[in-house]
Design a protein around this motif. Structure first.
Motif, mmCIF file in Angstrom:
data_model
loop_
_atom_site.group_PDB
_atom_site.id
_atom_site.type_symbol
_atom_site.label_atom_id
_atom_site.label_comp_id
_atom_site.label_asym_id
_atom_site.label_seq_id
_atom_site.Cartn_x
_atom_site.Cartn_y
_atom_site.Cartn_z
ATOM 1 N N VAL A 1 0.834 -1.204 0.000
ATOM 2 C CA VAL A 1 0.000 0.000 0.000
ATOM 3 C C VAL A 1 0.866 1.249 0.000
ATOM 4 C CG1 VAL A 1 -1.725 1.320 1.300
ATOM 5 C CG2 VAL A 1 -1.887 -1.178 1.173
ATOM 6 N N GLY A 2 0.507 2.216 -0.854
ATOM 7 C CA GLY A 2 1.116 3.533 -0.808
ATOM 8 C C GLY A 2 2.459 3.654 -1.510
ATOM 9 N N ALA A 3 3.135 4.775 -1.212
ATOM 10 C CA ALA A 3 4.401 5.101 -1.872
ATOM 11 C C ALA A 3 5.487 4.078 -1.583
ATOM 12 C CB ALA A 3 4.863 6.491 -1.431
ATOM 13 N N ALA A 4 5.363 3.333 -0.498
ATOM 14 C CA ALA A 4 6.377 2.329 -0.153
ATOM 15 C C ALA A 4 6.516 1.252 -1.225
ATOM 16 C CB ALA A 4 6.023 1.673 1.186
ATOM 17 N N GLY A 5 5.493 1.102 -2.060
ATOM 18 C CA GLY A 5 5.547 0.085 -3.105
ATOM 19 C C GLY A 5 6.197 0.541 -4.396
ATOM 20 N N LEU A 6 6.573 1.817 -4.495
ATOM 21 C CA LEU A 6 7.058 2.347 -5.773
ATOM 22 C C LEU A 6 8.341 1.663 -6.250
ATOM 23 C CD1 LEU A 6 7.106 4.310 -8.138
ATOM 24 C CD2 LEU A 6 8.129 6.031 -6.616
ATOM 25 N N LYS A 7 9.391 1.665 -5.435
ATOM 26 C CA LYS A 7 10.680 1.136 -5.897
ATOM 27 C C LYS A 7 10.622 -0.361 -6.211
ATOM 28 C CE LYS A 7 13.995 4.538 -4.179
ATOM 29 N NZ LYS A 7 15.200 4.752 -3.333
ATOM 30 N N PRO A 8 10.043 -1.211 -5.340
ATOM 31 C CA PRO A 8 10.004 -2.635 -5.714
ATOM 32 C C PRO A 8 9.135 -2.918 -6.934
ATOM 33 C CG PRO A 8 8.899 -2.259 -3.611
ATOM 34 C CD PRO A 8 9.619 -1.002 -3.942
ATOM 35 N N THR A 9 8.064 -2.152 -7.111
ATOM 36 C CA THR A 9 7.230 -2.353 -8.297
ATOM 37 C C THR A 9 7.996 -1.967 -9.552
ATOM 38 O OG1 THR A 9 5.240 -1.912 -6.989
ATOM 39 C CG2 THR A 9 5.010 -1.831 -9.377
ATOM 40 N N LEU A 10 8.721 -0.851 -9.494
ATOM 41 C CA LEU A 10 9.549 -0.446 -10.630
ATOM 42 C C LEU A 10 10.663 -1.464 -10.887
ATOM 43 C CD1 LEU A 10 10.051 3.430 -10.461
ATOM 44 C CD2 LEU A 10 9.151 2.096 -12.372
ATOM 45 N N ALA A 11 11.196 -2.060 -9.822
ATOM 46 C CA ALA A 11 12.232 -3.081 -9.993
ATOM 47 C C ALA A 11 11.690 -4.263 -10.780
ATOM 48 C CB ALA A 11 12.756 -3.534 -8.635
ATOM 49 N N ALA A 12 10.444 -4.668 -10.481
ATOM 50 C CA ALA A 12 9.818 -5.762 -11.222
ATOM 51 C C ALA A 12 9.603 -5.383 -12.680
ATOM 52 C CB ALA A 12 8.489 -6.133 -10.571
ATOM 53 N N VAL A 13 9.156 -4.142 -12.902
ATOM 54 C CA VAL A 13 8.943 -3.664 -14.268
ATOM 55 C C VAL A 13 10.256 -3.660 -15.042
ATOM 56 C CG1 VAL A 13 8.392 -1.601 -15.621
ATOM 57 C CG2 VAL A 13 6.862 -2.326 -13.787
ATOM 58 N N GLU A 14 11.292 -3.091 -14.451
ATOM 59 C CA GLU A 14 12.574 -2.961 -15.147
ATOM 60 C C GLU A 14 13.218 -4.319 -15.418
ATOM 61 O OE1 GLU A 14 14.438 -0.281 -12.464
ATOM 62 O OE2 GLU A 14 13.596 1.512 -13.432
ATOM 63 N N ALA A 15 12.827 -5.332 -14.631
ATOM 64 C CA ALA A 15 13.325 -6.683 -14.871
ATOM 65 C C ALA A 15 12.492 -7.428 -15.907
ATOM 66 C CB ALA A 15 13.352 -7.469 -13.563
ATOM 67 N N GLY A 16 11.469 -6.743 -16.457
ATOM 68 C CA GLY A 16 10.659 -7.335 -17.517
ATOM 69 C C GLY A 16 9.672 -8.390 -17.044
ATOM 70 N N LYS A 17 9.246 -8.305 -15.785
ATOM 71 C CA LYS A 17 8.347 -9.310 -15.239
ATOM 72 C C LYS A 17 6.906 -9.087 -15.695
ATOM 73 C CE LYS A 17 11.693 -11.095 -12.812
ATOM 74 N NZ LYS A 17 12.332 -12.356 -13.247
ATOM 75 N N LYS A 18 6.085 -10.094 -15.478
ATOM 76 C CA LYS A 18 4.637 -9.942 -15.546
ATOM 77 C C LYS A 18 4.231 -9.311 -14.223
ATOM 78 C CE LYS A 18 0.383 -12.739 -15.822
ATOM 79 N NZ LYS A 18 -0.138 -14.129 -16.012
ATOM 80 N N VAL A 19 3.757 -8.060 -14.260
ATOM 81 C CA VAL A 19 3.470 -7.298 -13.046
ATOM 82 C C VAL A 19 1.959 -7.154 -12.891
ATOM 83 C CG1 VAL A 19 3.800 -5.114 -11.839
ATOM 84 C CG2 VAL A 19 5.650 -6.065 -13.228
ATOM 85 N N LEU A 20 1.459 -7.675 -11.790
ATOM 86 C CA LEU A 20 0.040 -7.565 -11.449
ATOM 87 C C LEU A 20 -0.079 -6.373 -10.515
ATOM 88 C CD1 LEU A 20 0.504 -10.471 -12.486
ATOM 89 C CD2 LEU A 20 -1.193 -11.250 -10.848
ATOM 90 N N LEU A 21 -0.590 -5.258 -11.036
ATOM 91 C CA LEU A 21 -0.505 -3.980 -10.330
ATOM 92 C C LEU A 21 -1.732 -3.741 -9.458
ATOM 93 C CD1 LEU A 21 1.250 -1.411 -10.005
ATOM 94 C CD2 LEU A 21 -0.194 -0.361 -11.758
ATOM 95 N N ALA A 22 -1.555 -3.921 -8.140
ATOM 96 C CA ALA A 22 -2.585 -3.526 -7.182
ATOM 97 C C ALA A 22 -2.186 -2.248 -6.460
ATOM 98 C CB ALA A 22 -2.822 -4.648 -6.172
ATOM 99 N N ASN A 23 -0.904 -1.896 -6.516
ATOM 100 C CA ASN A 23 -0.383 -0.702 -5.872
ATOM 101 C C ASN A 23 -0.537 0.497 -6.814
ATOM 102 O OD1 ASN A 23 2.744 0.790 -5.629
ATOM 103 N ND2 ASN A 23 1.257 0.961 -3.990
ATOM 104 N N LYS A 24 -1.746 1.062 -6.831
ATOM 105 C CA LYS A 24 -2.031 2.152 -7.768
ATOM 106 C C LYS A 24 -1.148 3.364 -7.523
ATOM 107 C CE LYS A 24 -6.323 2.402 -6.364
ATOM 108 N NZ LYS A 24 -6.257 1.535 -5.165
ATOM 109 N N GLU A 25 -0.730 3.569 -6.255
ATOM 110 C CA GLU A 25 0.049 4.752 -5.931
ATOM 111 C C GLU A 25 1.366 4.801 -6.695
ATOM 112 O OE1 GLU A 25 -2.473 3.800 -2.248
ATOM 113 O OE2 GLU A 25 -1.272 2.670 -3.708
#
Length: 396
Positions: free
Chosen positions: A105-129
């Motif tokens: 939840v919240g801004a705390a999810g930004l860096k790990p979510t971007l890490a998954a994106v930059e690694a080319g993963k299939k990202v299931l985005l529930a962290n809208k922030e």
């Protein structure tokens, strides 16, 4: 038989994380929990590790990691426990991971979510922030890495299901007139305005349809959640704010709609249970059983709709204002809201003052261009600082 997909669940102890693990457990031949994170709920995370036996677990700090590691070793598990934001980024981008549920939840999810994106993963985005804050930076990272981005919010997942497969060509190019984003209206949809001054955190968290965490429940009560979803929809579907209209639908059966230029309106319906969009995204482009009961239209009996009242829900107006301003405005909006909601849950402010704090932050700080992650984080810090100054002057 192919190997099960290995899933990292960021935010495993929250409502989305638990629903994800429920779907995973229903299909052990298809999915396997590879890594789980849970920063504040150490006991709950330990129980989840005992049940799902992940290769990794991530907690808030080294001290907590030591406690959990000892407990899991005593139980005979080989799970490796990591700590902090670095640990989250490691399990999000791990080469053995196939998909990442981004549910912090919240801004705390930004860096790990971007890490998954930059690694080319299939990202299931529930962290809208994460997407609200970083906007174009996030979308460009998806395009650059070749990551697959699938929305988990029930509304955005519904829109995704109602759009044609080639919607990336542009909404106008595929005949879309507008997106209709549904909202339940939360627990205060009919509460007299004068009574909102005295509502409690417990009342704000008592959502009539959905079972959610405390922060998102308050966001739903203020309709800031819908405002954040409006911004998210603009980035996910390359839409202008004017192309996204919010519709209050108290039954939460229609999860969103897409209006086409030929007069067709496509809607996705289902019971209000997050396992439906989670199962859809996990299995996409296939379908699997989610454990959700079939929708009984005879029991639902009626579907109601109304326009949102921005006097009752000023946070929705502020979010649209931030969406139209662009740049750092959405990051400022989100930061101010996170500070304000935390203060309300701590009983330091009244419910209507959530909007007052956000309004002041947006008026004090002009939106600036956001061209790097550092700029996003600077805007986030500035929004929190300004919101904190308001609390120092006015908070109880």
């Amino acid at each position: 038989m192919s190997q099960p997909q290995r899933i990292t669940v960021l935010g495993a102890t929250g409502s989305i994380g638990l629903s994800t693990l429920d779907v995973i457990a229903r299909h052990p031949e298809r999915y396997q929990a590879f890594a789980l994170s849970g920063f504040s709920r150490l006991n709950e995370l330990e129980q989840l590790c005992l049940r799902h036996r992940p290769a990794y677990a991530v907690v808030a700090d080294v001290a907590a990691a030591r406690v959990l590691q000892n407990a899991l070793q005593a139980a005979g598990l080989s799970t490796h426990v990591l700590a902090g934001e670095g640990g989250l980024c490691e399990v999000a981008a791990h080469p053995e991971v196939d998909a990442v549920m981004a549910a912090i939840v919240g801004a705390a999810g930004l860096k790990p979510t971007l890490a998954a994106v930059e690694a080319g993963k299939k990202v299931l985005l529930a962290n809208k922030e994460a997407l609200v804050m970083s906007g174009d930076l996030f979308i460009q990272a998806v395009r650059r890495s070749g990551a697959t981005l699938l929305p988990i919010d029930s509304e955005h997942n519904a829109i995704f299901q109602c759009l044609p497969g080639d919607y990336a060509r542009g909404l106008s190019a595929v005949g879309v007139r507008r997106i209709l984003l549904t909202a339940s209206g939360g627990p205060f949809r009919e509460t007299p305005l004068a009574e909102l001054e005295d509502v409690s955190p417990e009342q704000a968290c008592a959502h009539p349809n959905w079972s959610m965490g405390r922060k998102i429940s308050v966001d739903s009560a203020s309709m800031m959640n819908k405002g954040l979803e409006l911004i998210e929809a603009c980035w996910l579907f390359d839409a202008k704010p004017s192309q996204v209209e919010v519709v209050i639908h108290p039954q939460s059966v229609i999860h969103s709609l897409v209006d086409y230029v030929d007069g067709s309106v496509l809607a996705q319906l289902g019971n209000p249970d997050m396992r439906t969009p989670i199962a859809h995204a996990l299995a996409w482009p296939q379908r699997v059983d989610s454990g959700v009961a079939p929708l009984d239209l005879f029991a639902v009996a009626r579907l109601d709709f109304q326009r949102p009242d921005e006097l009752r829900f000023p946070c929705l107006r502020l979010a649209r204002q931030a969406a139209e301003a662009g740049g750092s405005a959405p990051a400022l909006l989100n930061a101010a809201n996170e500070v304000a909601v935390a203060a309300f849950l701590e009983r330091r402010i009244r419910f209507p003052e959530i909007a007052s704090i956000i309004d002041e932050v947006l008026n004090l700080e002009a939106p600036a261009a956001v061209e790097s992650l550092d700029a996003v984080l600077a805007a986030d810090a500035r929004g929190r600082s300004l919101a904190g100054q308001w609390l120092n002057r006015h908070g109880r």
